[in-house]
Design an enzyme around this catalytic site. Structure first.
Site, mmCIF file in Angstrom:
data_model
loop_
_atom_site.group_PDB
_atom_site.id
_atom_site.type_symbol
_atom_site.label_atom_id
_atom_site.label_comp_id
_atom_site.label_asym_id
_atom_site.label_seq_id
_atom_site.Cartn_x
_atom_site.Cartn_y
_atom_site.Cartn_z
ATOM 1 N N HIS A 1 -6.340 -7.308 -0.257
ATOM 2 C CA HIS A 1 -6.469 -5.878 -0.523
ATOM 3 C C HIS A 1 -5.628 -5.511 -1.743
ATOM 4 O O HIS A 1 -4.513 -5.999 -1.907
ATOM 5 C CB HIS A 1 -5.996 -5.061 0.686
ATOM 6 C CG HIS A 1 -6.718 -5.378 1.956
ATOM 7 N ND1 HIS A 1 -6.229 -6.268 2.887
ATOM 8 C CD2 HIS A 1 -7.902 -4.933 2.440
ATOM 9 C CE1 HIS A 1 -7.076 -6.357 3.903
ATOM 10 N NE2 HIS A 1 -8.093 -5.567 3.648
ATOM 11 N N ASP B 1 -2.702 -10.703 -2.221
ATOM 12 C CA ASP B 1 -3.283 -10.159 -0.991
ATOM 13 C C ASP B 1 -4.751 -9.811 -1.246
ATOM 14 O O ASP B 1 -5.119 -9.432 -2.350
ATOM 15 C CB ASP B 1 -2.520 -8.902 -0.583
ATOM 16 C CG ASP B 1 -2.845 -8.422 0.820
ATOM 17 O OD1 ASP B 1 -2.047 -8.681 1.741
ATOM 18 O OD2 ASP B 1 -3.897 -7.778 0.992
ATOM 19 N N ASP C 1 -4.408 -12.816 3.738
ATOM 20 C CA ASP C 1 -5.671 -12.365 4.295
ATOM 21 C C ASP C 1 -6.863 -12.671 3.398
ATOM 22 O O ASP C 1 -8.002 -12.330 3.735
ATOM 23 C CB ASP C 1 -5.626 -10.879 4.653
ATOM 24 C CG ASP C 1 -4.877 -10.038 3.635
ATOM 25 O OD1 ASP C 1 -4.512 -10.552 2.566
ATOM 26 O OD2 ASP C 1 -4.650 -8.846 3.917
ATOM 27 N N HIS D 1 0.818 -1.219 0.000
ATOM 28 C CA HIS D 1 0.000 0.000 0.000
ATOM 29 C C HIS D 1 0.851 1.268 0.000
ATOM 30 O O HIS D 1 0.316 2.359 -0.255
ATOM 31 C CB HIS D 1 -0.919 0.036 1.219
ATOM 32 C CG HIS D 1 -1.977 -1.016 1.224
ATOM 33 N ND1 HIS D 1 -2.818 -1.240 0.155
ATOM 34 C CD2 HIS D 1 -2.326 -1.932 2.173
ATOM 35 C CE1 HIS D 1 -3.639 -2.235 0.448
ATOM 36 N NE2 HIS D 1 -3.355 -2.677 1.655
#
Length: 339
Positions: free
Chosen positions: A161, A159, A246, A124
């Site tokens: 996200h 991931d 995740d 991120h």
């Protein structure tokens, strides 16, 4: 042999009580390698810190200096999710350095793949902004180093996200192919399938945004279809994996429904995307249920070196298959090949 970087004993990054991004995640990931029976295959990598020169390929020096000063002054909240403390700068340097050390080790022929268990995560982090638990973009720093020396780098980000930082850094860079499978809608709100790369690099960004409840069979279909096609066109010389776990069904921060067995299958596909042994590095990103993280990391690491470890059965029959045709069409339109 599997090169492994991970030094929780040197970790000084404290995000505060109750924060999901904690040092126990590194210990869980490394424990998964033991569960997979890889002890005799592991080659430990010596911890090292990334240099300003290495980091500045991705992060401007004023940002680096400001982040270091912030941490040395005691730190605090950088955004509602992201915290840095006095030891966070050094730990972030070690995380970036671990990925670079893995590349160096594979260059030297010391292993057939590498697994980096380090924190804080990175995907991120924008070039000049921390966010989403991330301070420095670990995978992007390594990808930039490889690209600078003439390599063609594929970054595969599974991931849950979307890796908005990695996408933004390489948006218009034809040397880097960025592929992301992620839940949509979900933090950080980026990763639309229509995002396919900049004017100089059309089709080098591939986003596969999936609904909550999507299972491993959908991701495998994406990997075997549009992602494999993109890899054939791009012809990577290195593959770096933003290996967030995740997307596991037990994770508390998201809603995809993968199992540890799915991550093993994805890792086998990634291994096949590389041009040969010694050109794949998997780097820990998210994953906040420690048991799920441990199992998934073990399955991934085993698959990267051709070992069998499937602690959970693969999953199937969730939603999302209808997204894949749209992803393929978006890529073809970016390449000027659409209807």
């Amino acid at each position: 042999m599997l090169l492994v970087a991970g030094a929780p004993e040197l970790d000084q990054h404290d995000a505060g009580p109750g924060h999901p991004e904690r040092v126990e995640r590194v210990r869980a990931a490394l424990g998964g390698l033991s569960d997979a029976g890889l002890q005799d295959a592991v080659v430990p990598l010596e911890p090292r810190r990334a240099t300003f020169e290495e980091l500045s390929r991705v992060h401007p020096v004023p940002y680096l200096e400001a982040l270091r000063a912030f941490c040395e002054a005691g730190g605090g909240a950088l955004d509602p999710d992201t915290v840095a403390g006095p030891g966070s700068w050094d730990t972030a340097l070690l995380a970036c350095g671990a990925v670079l050390a893995a590349v160096d080790g594979l260059d030297a022929g010391a292993g057939e793949a590498a697994f980096v268990a380090a924190r804080p995560p990175g995907h991120h982090a924008l070039s000049d902004q921390p966010m989403g638990f991330c301070l420095l973009n670990n995978v992007a720093v390594a990808a930039a180093a490889l690209a600078e020396r003439g390599e063609r780098v594929a970054v595969v980000d599974w991931d849950v996200h979307h890796g908005n930082g990695t996408q933004a850094i390489f948006w218009d860079d034809p040397r880097v192919l960025y592929v992301s499978t992620h839940q949509w809608p979900l933090y950080p709100g980026t990763g639309a399938l229509s995002d396919t790369g900049g004017t100089r690099s059309p089709g080098t960004t591939i986003n596969v945004p999936l609904p909550a409840g999507a299972t491993g069979d959908v991701l495998l279909e994406a990997f075997d279809g549009v992602v494999a096609e993109a890899m054939e066109d791009f012809v990577p010389t290195w593959v770096l994996v933003s290996a967030g776990f995740d997307a596991h069904r037990a994770d508390p921060l998201a809603g995809l429904a993968l199992s540890a067995g799915d991550f093993g299958a994805l890792a086998r596909r990634v291994r096949a995307f590389a041009p040969g042994p010694g050109r794949v590095v998997a780097v820990l990103e998210g994953g906040y249920d420690l048991d799920a993280l441990r199992l998934s990391a073990g399955a991934t690491a085993a698959a990267l070196v051709g070992a069998a470890f499937q602690p959970e059965a693969p999953t199937a029959d969730g939603p999302g298959a209808e997204v894949l045709a749209a992803v393929r069409l978006a890529r073809l339109e970016a390449l000027g090949l659409g209807p």
